[in-house]
Structure formats: structure tokens, C-alpha cells
Scaffold this active site. Sequence first.
Site, mmCIF file in Angstrom:
data_model
loop_
_atom_site.group_PDB
_atom_site.id
_atom_site.type_symbol
_atom_site.label_atom_id
_atom_site.label_comp_id
_atom_site.label_asym_id
_atom_site.label_seq_id
_atom_site.Cartn_x
_atom_site.Cartn_y
_atom_site.Cartn_z
ATOM 1 N N ASP A 162 64.883 21.183 -23.288
ATOM 2 C CA ASP A 162 64.468 20.856 -21.924
ATOM 3 C C ASP A 162 65.690 20.652 -21.039
ATOM 4 O O ASP A 162 66.822 20.635 -21.525
ATOM 5 C CB ASP A 162 63.568 19.613 -21.896
ATOM 6 N N ASN B 183 57.053 6.157 -23.170
ATOM 7 C CA ASN B 183 55.639 6.303 -22.842
ATOM 8 C C ASN B 183 54.915 7.260 -23.792
ATOM 9 O O ASN B 183 53.779 7.657 -23.540
ATOM 10 C CB ASN B 183 55.465 6.767 -21.396
ATOM 11 N N HIS C 75 56.050 10.361 -24.624
ATOM 12 C CA HIS C 75 56.265 11.791 -24.383
ATOM 13 C C HIS C 75 57.141 12.405 -25.466
ATOM 14 O O HIS C 75 57.932 11.716 -26.133
ATOM 15 C CB HIS C 75 56.844 12.048 -22.981
ATOM 16 N N GLU D 64 54.722 14.955 -20.681
ATOM 17 C CA GLU D 64 54.390 13.585 -20.313
ATOM 18 C C GLU D 64 52.894 13.283 -20.515
ATOM 19 O O GLU D 64 52.062 14.200 -20.510
ATOM 20 C CB GLU D 64 54.739 13.350 -18.838
#
Length: 236
Positions: free
Chosen positions: A67, A136, A138, A143
Amino acid sequence: MEIIPVKNYADLSEKASASIIQSVKEKPDLLFCAATGGSPTGMYAQMHQAHAADPSLFSAMRTIKMDEWGIIPSEHPDSCESYLKKHLLGPLEISEDRYVSFDTHVKDFQAECDRVQGYIEQEGPMDICILGLGKNGHIAFNEPGEYLQAPFHKAILAESTIQHDPALSQGAEPAFGLCVGMEGILQAKKIIFLITGKGKQDAYKTIMEKKITTSCPATFLWMHPNVECYVDQEAI
């Protein structure tokens, strides 16, 4: 998914690198999807030591970037590109012809995403995919949300993902990144999943409930037949 408890970050880095090295010995030209951030840094350092001992070890390995942040340029010191050059590409002497990158500063994001997705479909599936865990839940820049995206795509990033670096949210549009989608991740032959660092306890607890939910993308790894999940006991 195999949960592998490890004593600390050093133990995690050593065991994960040993698994990768074994795979490289079995298939020298394997396709390696490289994550960035604090989680894999020690692992890459261990791989560098192995390269120093045997310079031919990674001489055929192909690498694709997992990414990249939007807003900041690829030459920015906080970019994923800069990280990989420093910790993986340079130390392991991965030549340009064996590295697939992408640029977040293009006019046509869809064309860039299609290009990388096309490479994955033509040259994949990836033999090894490295993943860290977001606070979170991800994985890569996939996400939490109502749905997850299968192909390589442009992702809008959560506040918790960018809070460590103010530069990531100073653009004219919401903070974003480009990343490998859930399809590419889940089709990888082997996944090395590293759970370490601060603030991961809640996400880890959710994973261990074994409920597959888009509100915690990492839970989808339970559906994969070959995930080595190294869990730093000092982090959870």
C-alpha cells in the site's frame, strides 16, 4: 489461522523471518507482498542478516508493495516507498525489475489501480503476504466499513490510521491511500500476520471472537487456510 504466541517483538521478528526464509529456499522466485510500519521492521532486519550470510538467498525473489499513502509524495521520508527502500529493497538488493510499485500522485487513480490489479492477476497469486494489524482492525488500508473491496483500490483512511502523522491529512481531499484489496490478500498462498505494537488489544480481542465482520477486516483471515499469526505477548 494458526495463532502463534511469541515472547516479545524480537521473538516475533525472528520466527516470522525464519518462516519466510524457509519459503524462499523452497521457491526462490516467490512473489512477496511487503507491508510497512513498525510491525515488520524487525523481521526485515532479520532477513537482511540472512542475506548478509548468503547473498544469493533473495536474488530471485519478486516484491510488490502492499500500500501507499496519498497526499505525501513517494520520496517523502514517511512514504511506504521510502520505508521499503530503507528496510527491504536496499538491504536485500531487490533490483528494480523484481519490484512492483505504484504512485498515488497520478491523474487517473482507476488506471493505476487497474494496472496493479492486472499484475496481481497475471503474476499471482502472491506466495507470501505480510500483514500488520491496525488499531481499528484494518489490514493494509482495508478499513472497517459496511463493505470491503475485493480488488486493488483507492481507500479513504480512518482517523486512527493517520493520527501518527499530521502530514497525511493536510491535503485538499480526505486522507487516502492505494492498497491491495481483500481478494489479493485472501488469495495469497501464505499470510504472515504480525500482531505487535501499542493499542492493538481491542482489535485482537475482536479477532479472537472468531466472528467474521467488515467492522474488523482482520477477522476475514480466519477464512484463509494458511495464516501464521504471530502474537507479541507484550503487546496484548
